[in-house]
Design an enzyme around this catalytic site. Structure first.
Site, mmCIF file in Angstrom:
data_model
loop_
_atom_site.group_PDB
_atom_site.id
_atom_site.type_symbol
_atom_site.label_atom_id
_atom_site.label_comp_id
_atom_site.label_asym_id
_atom_site.label_seq_id
_atom_site.Cartn_x
_atom_site.Cartn_y
_atom_site.Cartn_z
ATOM 1 N N ARG A 287 0.832 -1.209 0.000
ATOM 2 C CA ARG A 287 0.000 0.000 0.000
ATOM 3 C C ARG A 287 0.867 1.260 0.000
ATOM 4 O O ARG A 287 1.774 1.394 0.805
ATOM 5 C CB ARG A 287 -0.920 0.018 1.221
ATOM 6 C CG ARG A 287 -1.979 1.114 1.160
ATOM 7 C CD ARG A 287 -2.920 1.054 2.350
ATOM 8 N NE ARG A 287 -3.509 -0.272 2.532
ATOM 9 C CZ ARG A 287 -4.549 -0.713 1.837
ATOM 10 N NH1 ARG A 287 -5.124 0.055 0.929
ATOM 11 N NH2 ARG A 287 -5.023 -1.936 2.060
ATOM 12 N N GLU B 289 0.516 -7.714 -4.017
ATOM 13 C CA GLU B 289 -0.628 -6.900 -4.408
ATOM 14 C C GLU B 289 -0.350 -5.429 -4.159
ATOM 15 O O GLU B 289 0.257 -5.052 -3.159
ATOM 16 C CB GLU B 289 -1.885 -7.309 -3.647
ATOM 17 C CG GLU B 289 -1.804 -7.134 -2.140
ATOM 18 C CD GLU B 289 -3.151 -6.943 -1.482
ATOM 19 O OE1 GLU B 289 -3.704 -5.834 -1.607
ATOM 20 O OE2 GLU B 289 -3.619 -7.872 -0.817
ATOM 21 N N THR C 130 -7.620 -3.812 -2.453
ATOM 22 C CA THR C 130 -8.639 -2.778 -2.284
ATOM 23 C C THR C 130 -9.438 -2.598 -3.578
ATOM 24 O O THR C 130 -9.724 -1.482 -4.006
ATOM 25 C CB THR C 130 -8.015 -1.440 -1.812
ATOM 26 O OG1 THR C 130 -7.031 -1.694 -0.807
ATOM 27 C CG2 THR C 130 -9.082 -0.534 -1.199
ATOM 28 N N LYS D 250 -9.704 -13.961 2.547
ATOM 29 C CA LYS D 250 -8.932 -13.022 3.352
ATOM 30 C C LYS D 250 -9.736 -12.743 4.628
ATOM 31 O O LYS D 250 -10.841 -12.209 4.562
ATOM 32 C CB LYS D 250 -8.712 -11.741 2.539
ATOM 33 C CG LYS D 250 -8.193 -10.547 3.309
ATOM 34 C CD LYS D 250 -8.112 -9.346 2.377
ATOM 35 C CE LYS D 250 -7.800 -8.063 3.110
ATOM 36 N NZ LYS D 250 -7.712 -6.907 2.171
ATOM 37 N N GLY E 203 -2.474 -6.376 11.055
ATOM 38 C CA GLY E 203 -1.680 -6.427 12.280
ATOM 39 C C GLY E 203 -0.800 -7.651 12.432
ATOM 40 O O GLY E 203 -0.314 -7.937 13.529
ATOM 41 N N GLY F 237 1.056 -6.385 5.561
ATOM 42 C CA GLY F 237 0.990 -5.004 5.121
ATOM 43 C C GLY F 237 2.113 -4.141 5.664
ATOM 44 O O GLY F 237 3.282 -4.302 5.303
#
Length: 211
Positions: A16, A39, A68, A128, A158, A178
């Protein structure tokens, strides 16, 4: 099948905030650590260009796609950019069906058994579990009793190298990683170190599971 991309390291890198300028360098060090699924969330700067660049450079050894993803039109955009993976924060069955019609792998986000079974009926390849902080290990253990045994359950949210074992013990098959892996402004060497730490943690966990 998605299982082949999640073996031997069932971790999805969530990049991200990645920019096209950094895409290849970041993708390479993550792939070199053993990750085979990457991704780029669509709320990143120029995500389709990053996906195109990653696919050109790493598409022979990694499954590249978008996160997303919220609409069927975005599915078409990702496919046009060369992406082969659709990851969603929700379980919109129209988006899942669009991904499967386009020949893409799809991992929707689910937080209830109702969403999970609806996503599977629409063609989801894996689920997911999101957010993992809310849908914790006790919930996943209960889900695992009723969901298909060969279904890949991937908690996201997390996750760190130290928290994976608790989820695996109750039936998680892998994870989406992430900000503990990548964040905008982080140096390539730091991302490489973090990627290898996750890979090493999974290897140690797998050895303990198989012992």
């Amino acid at each position: 099948m998605m299982h082949s991309w999640l073996h031997p390291l069932p971790l999805i890198a969530i990049l991200r905030g990645l920019t096209p300028h950094d895409a290849v360098a970041m993708g390479e060090v993550i792939a070199d650590a053993g990750f085979r699924m990457l991704e780029v969330p669509l709320n990143s700067p120029e995500p389709l260009e990053s996906i195109r660049l990653l696919q050109q450079k790493l598409g022979d050894r990694c499954l590249i796609g978008a996160g997303t993803v919220m609409t069927t039109a975005q599915v078409d955009d990702v496919a046009a950019a060369g992406g082969r993976l659709i990851v969603m924060p929700h379980a919109d069955t129209n988006v899942i069906a669009a991904a499967k019609r386009a020949g893409l792998f799809c991992t929707p986000g689910v937080a209830t058994p109702t969403e999970a079974f609806a996503a599977l009926a629409a063609g989801a390849d894996a689920l997911k579990i999101f957010p993992a902080e809310q849908v914790g290990p006790a919930v996943i253990k209960a889900w695992r009793a009723v969901l298909p045994r060969d279904l890949m359950l991937l908690p996201v949210g997390g996750i760190t190298p130290d928290t994976m074992a608790t989820y695996v013990a109750v039936g998680a098959n892998g994870f989406g990683i992430g900000s503990a892996l990548y964040a905008p402004g982080r140096e390539v060497a730091d991302v490489s170190r973090r990627a290898r730490a996750f890979a090493q943690a999974w290897a140690s966990l797998s050895q303990g599971t198989n012992a």
